[in-house]
Design an enzyme around this catalytic site. Structure first.
Site, PDB file in Angstrom:
ATOM      1  N   LEU A  86       0.823  -1.223   0.000  1.00  0.00           N
ATOM      2  CA  LEU A  86       0.000   0.000   0.000  1.00  0.00           C
ATOM      3  C   LEU A  86       0.859   1.277   0.000  1.00  0.00           C
ATOM      4  O   LEU A  86       0.949   1.983  -1.012  1.00  0.00           O
ATOM      5  CB  LEU A  86      -0.933  -0.004   1.213  1.00  0.00           C
ATOM      6  CG  LEU A  86      -1.852   1.207   1.345  1.00  0.00           C
ATOM      7  CD1 LEU A  86      -2.879   1.258   0.217  1.00  0.00           C
ATOM      8  CD2 LEU A  86      -2.573   1.202   2.692  1.00  0.00           C
ATOM      9  N   THR A 124       1.500   7.389   1.682  1.00  0.00           N
ATOM     10  CA  THR A 124       1.104   7.717   3.059  1.00  0.00           C
ATOM     11  C   THR A 124       2.335   7.941   3.948  1.00  0.00           C
ATOM     12  O   THR A 124       2.182   8.379   5.087  1.00  0.00           O
ATOM     13  CB  THR A 124       0.201   6.611   3.652  1.00  0.00           C
ATOM     14  OG1 THR A 124       0.622   5.348   3.153  1.00  0.00           O
ATOM     15  CG2 THR A 124      -1.244   6.828   3.269  1.00  0.00           C
ATOM     16  N   LYS A 145       9.662   2.775   6.598  1.00  0.00           N
ATOM     17  CA  LYS A 145       8.836   2.328   5.468  1.00  0.00           C
ATOM     18  C   LYS A 145       8.667   0.810   5.466  1.00  0.00           C
ATOM     19  O   LYS A 145       9.653   0.073   5.527  1.00  0.00           O
ATOM     20  CB  LYS A 145       9.439   2.817   4.149  1.00  0.00           C
ATOM     21  CG  LYS A 145       9.309   4.322   4.001  1.00  0.00           C
ATOM     22  CD  LYS A 145       9.709   4.814   2.640  1.00  0.00           C
ATOM     23  CE  LYS A 145       9.464   6.315   2.535  1.00  0.00           C
ATOM     24  NZ  LYS A 145       9.972   6.884   1.291  1.00  0.00           N
ATOM     25  N   GLY A 146       7.427   0.372   5.406  1.00  0.00           N
ATOM     26  CA  GLY A 146       7.140  -1.060   5.365  1.00  0.00           C
ATOM     27  C   GLY A 146       7.259  -1.746   6.716  1.00  0.00           C
ATOM     28  O   GLY A 146       7.077  -2.952   6.834  1.00  0.00           O
ATOM     29  N   ARG A 186       3.907  -0.506  13.009  1.00  0.00           N
ATOM     30  CA  ARG A 186       3.822   0.668  13.897  1.00  0.00           C
ATOM     31  C   ARG A 186       4.619   0.442  15.182  1.00  0.00           C
ATOM     32  O   ARG A 186       5.344   1.322  15.640  1.00  0.00           O
ATOM     33  CB  ARG A 186       2.354   0.937  14.234  1.00  0.00           C
ATOM     34  CG  ARG A 186       2.105   2.301  14.840  1.00  0.00           C
ATOM     35  CD  ARG A 186       0.645   2.457  15.229  1.00  0.00           C
ATOM     36  NE  ARG A 186      -0.258   2.012  14.179  1.00  0.00           N
ATOM     37  CZ  ARG A 186      -1.538   1.700  14.359  1.00  0.00           C
ATOM     38  NH1 ARG A 186      -2.074   1.810  15.555  1.00  0.00           N
ATOM     39  NH2 ARG A 186      -2.292   1.296  13.355  1.00  0.00           N
ATOM     40  N   SER A 224      -0.103  -5.487   2.987  1.00  0.00           N
ATOM     41  CA  SER A 224       0.462  -4.297   3.626  1.00  0.00           C
ATOM     42  C   SER A 224       0.681  -4.523   5.115  1.00  0.00           C
ATOM     43  O   SER A 224      -0.033  -5.292   5.750  1.00  0.00           O
ATOM     44  CB  SER A 224      -0.514  -3.128   3.420  1.00  0.00           C
ATOM     45  OG  SER A 224      -0.224  -2.070   4.304  1.00  0.00           O
ATOM     46  N   SER A 237       0.210  -2.128   7.163  1.00  0.00           N
ATOM     47  CA  SER A 237      -0.625  -1.129   7.838  1.00  0.00           C
ATOM     48  C   SER A 237      -1.915  -1.711   8.404  1.00  0.00           C
ATOM     49  O   SER A 237      -2.582  -2.515   7.768  1.00  0.00           O
ATOM     50  CB  SER A 237      -0.988  -0.010   6.860  1.00  0.00           C
ATOM     51  OG  SER A 237      -1.878   0.889   7.484  1.00  0.00           O
ATOM     52  N   LYS A 260       7.225  -8.195   7.448  1.00  0.00           N
ATOM     53  CA  LYS A 260       8.157  -8.335   6.337  1.00  0.00           C
ATOM     54  C   LYS A 260       9.575  -8.081   6.891  1.00  0.00           C
ATOM     55  O   LYS A 260       9.710  -7.210   7.730  1.00  0.00           O
ATOM     56  CB  LYS A 260       7.856  -7.293   5.240  1.00  0.00           C
ATOM     57  CG  LYS A 260       6.434  -7.367   4.673  1.00  0.00           C
ATOM     58  CD  LYS A 260       6.120  -6.119   3.854  1.00  0.00           C
ATOM     59  CE  LYS A 260       4.650  -6.054   3.468  1.00  0.00           C
ATOM     60  NZ  LYS A 260       4.267  -4.809   2.772  1.00  0.00           N
ATOM     61  N   GLU A 284       6.216  -3.853  -4.678  1.00  0.00           N
ATOM     62  CA  GLU A 284       6.700  -3.385  -3.364  1.00  0.00           C
ATOM     63  C   GLU A 284       7.673  -2.220  -3.491  1.00  0.00           C
ATOM     64  O   GLU A 284       8.431  -2.162  -4.456  1.00  0.00           O
ATOM     65  CB  GLU A 284       7.462  -4.529  -2.678  1.00  0.00           C
ATOM     66  CG  GLU A 284       6.792  -5.143  -1.478  1.00  0.00           C
ATOM     67  CD  GLU A 284       6.640  -4.255  -0.263  1.00  0.00           C
ATOM     68  OE1 GLU A 284       7.239  -3.166  -0.196  1.00  0.00           O
ATOM     69  OE2 GLU A 284       5.898  -4.650   0.644  1.00  0.00           O
ATOM     70  N   ASP A 285       7.659  -1.337  -2.505  1.00  0.00           N
ATOM     71  CA  ASP A 285       8.599  -0.211  -2.518  1.00  0.00           C
ATOM     72  C   ASP A 285       9.664  -0.321  -1.431  1.00  0.00           C
ATOM     73  O   ASP A 285      10.584   0.497  -1.400  1.00  0.00           O
ATOM     74  CB  ASP A 285       7.860   1.122  -2.332  1.00  0.00           C
ATOM     75  CG  ASP A 285       7.362   1.291  -0.910  1.00  0.00           C
ATOM     76  OD1 ASP A 285       6.728   0.342  -0.388  1.00  0.00           O
ATOM     77  OD2 ASP A 285       7.621   2.338  -0.303  1.00  0.00           O
TER      78      ASP A 285
HETATM   79  P1  B16 Z   1      -0.070   1.615  10.458  1.00  0.00           P
HETATM   80  P2  B16 Z   1       3.003  -0.680   3.803  1.00  0.00           P
HETATM   81  C1  B16 Z   1       3.439   0.441   6.192  1.00  0.00           C
HETATM   82  O1  B16 Z   1       2.676   0.331   5.032  1.00  0.00           O
HETATM   83  C2  B16 Z   1       4.190   1.756   6.196  1.00  0.00           C
HETATM   84  O2  B16 Z   1       5.135   1.790   5.136  1.00  0.00           O
HETATM   85  C3  B16 Z   1       4.927   1.906   7.507  1.00  0.00           C
HETATM   86  O3  B16 Z   1       5.624   3.126   7.536  1.00  0.00           O
HETATM   87  C4  B16 Z   1       3.920   1.836   8.650  1.00  0.00           C
HETATM   88  O4  B16 Z   1       4.577   1.932   9.889  1.00  0.00           O
HETATM   89  C5  B16 Z   1       3.162   0.510   8.549  1.00  0.00           C
HETATM   90  O5  B16 Z   1       2.536   0.422   7.283  1.00  0.00           O
HETATM   91  C6  B16 Z   1       2.122   0.370   9.640  1.00  0.00           C
HETATM   92  O6  B16 Z   1       1.126   1.321   9.417  1.00  0.00           O
HETATM   93  O7  B16 Z   1       0.480   2.467  11.547  1.00  0.00           O
HETATM   94  O8  B16 Z   1      -1.088   2.313   9.595  1.00  0.00           O
HETATM   95  O9  B16 Z   1      -0.565   0.275  10.958  1.00  0.00           O
HETATM   96  O10 B16 Z   1       4.158  -0.090   3.072  1.00  0.00           O
HETATM   97  O11 B16 Z   1       3.297  -2.057   4.379  1.00  0.00           O
HETATM   98  O12 B16 Z   1       1.725  -0.640   3.030  1.00  0.00           O
HETATM   99 MG    MG Z   2       5.382   0.171   1.260  1.00  0.00          MG
END
Ligand code: B16
Ligand code: MG
Length: 225
Positions: A12, A19, A47-48, A51, A116, A118, A147, A171-172
């Site tokens: 995501l 984001t 990133k990735g 939290r 993701s 997130s 990951k 993926e980034d």
């Molecule tokens: P949340 P992804 C990740 O998204 C973000 O890159 C990372 O910075 C963030 O800490 C993580 O999601 C958790 O996010 O606080 O919303 O649960 O790149 O895996 O889509």
């Molecule tokens: Mg990402």
């Protein structure tokens, strides 16, 4: 060209929407309240990453030892600030050409999942009006291992009824590319190729991905190794 069914799994943050800038602002606010300087460079490490892990890294940077109660409070505080930014998101924040790619794959009947870290993935996809493209959402609420563990992508493949070697991951993050490779999937890096060195394919963004590349992924010889 002969095509097969291929599962497409999208990360995501950094792939569908940026984001990271909102995560940064929310982490920076908390950091500053705790007397920690938090830079864009340091945000790269987040990133990735989950939290919880982000907060552990931030506290390490600041040399702060937190009680369990403080830790949990700060996690909540950060997310409240982050959600205030998410609340204002709309389709204008979708990264270039993402809808074109999703539509192309959907029109071809390919199963599509989100993979993701997130916990806010579903509301974000709703906000930017892309949720309907996804047959499965695997996010930070569904997985126990972060990951580069392949869990998130393996779960997505299972939900799509696809075997891992019939799946492609966009993926980034370095850890995400590793996770895709660990899952035995085709990894496509979205971002700098000198950072995403382990990716099987690499593009700066989706505007560089044309239909012929997608068709190549849909041809049996190319995807299944
Ligand atoms: P949340 P992804 C990740 O998204 C973000 O890159 C990372 O910075 C963030 O800490 C993580 O999601 C958790 O996010 O606080 O919303 O649960 O790149 O895996 O889509
Ligand atoms: Mg990402």
């Amino acid at each position: 060209m002969k095509t097969q069914k291929v599962g497409f799994i999208f990360d995501l943050d950094g792939v569908i929407v940026d984001t990271a800038k909102y995560h940064y602002l929310a982490w920076k606010k908390l950091a500053n309240e705790l007397g920690i300087d938090f830079t864009h460079e340091q945000n790269e490490m987040f990133k990735g990453v989950s939290r919880k892990r982000c907060l552990e890294i931030l506290l390490d940077i600041g040399g702060i030892a937190a009680t369990k109660e403080q830790f949990d409070t700060w996690m909540v505080d950060k997310n409240i600030d982050y959600l205030a930014y998410i609340e204002k998101m709309d389709a204008s924040e979708i990264l270039p050409d993402v809808p074109r790619i999703l539509k192309y794959l959907k029109d071809k009947g390919m199963p599509i999942a989100l993979g993701s870290a997130s916990k806010n993935a579903r509301p974000i996809l709703e906000k930017v009006n892309l949720l309907h493209y996804f047959d499965s959402i695997v996010d930070g609420n569904s997985v126990t291992k972060a990951k580069p563990d392949p869990e998130v992508f393996i779960m997505a493949a299972n939900n799509l009824n696809m075997s891992p070697n019939q799946c492609v991951v966009f993926e980034d993050a370095v850890a995400g590319i590793e996770a895709a490779n660990n899952a035995g999937m085709v990894s496509v890096g979205i971002g700098h190729e000198d950072i995403l060195v382990e990716a099987k394919y690499n593009f700066q963004d989706f505007t560089e991905i044309d239909n012929s590349f997608l068709d190549k992924l849909l041809s049996i010889e190319q995807v299944v190794k």
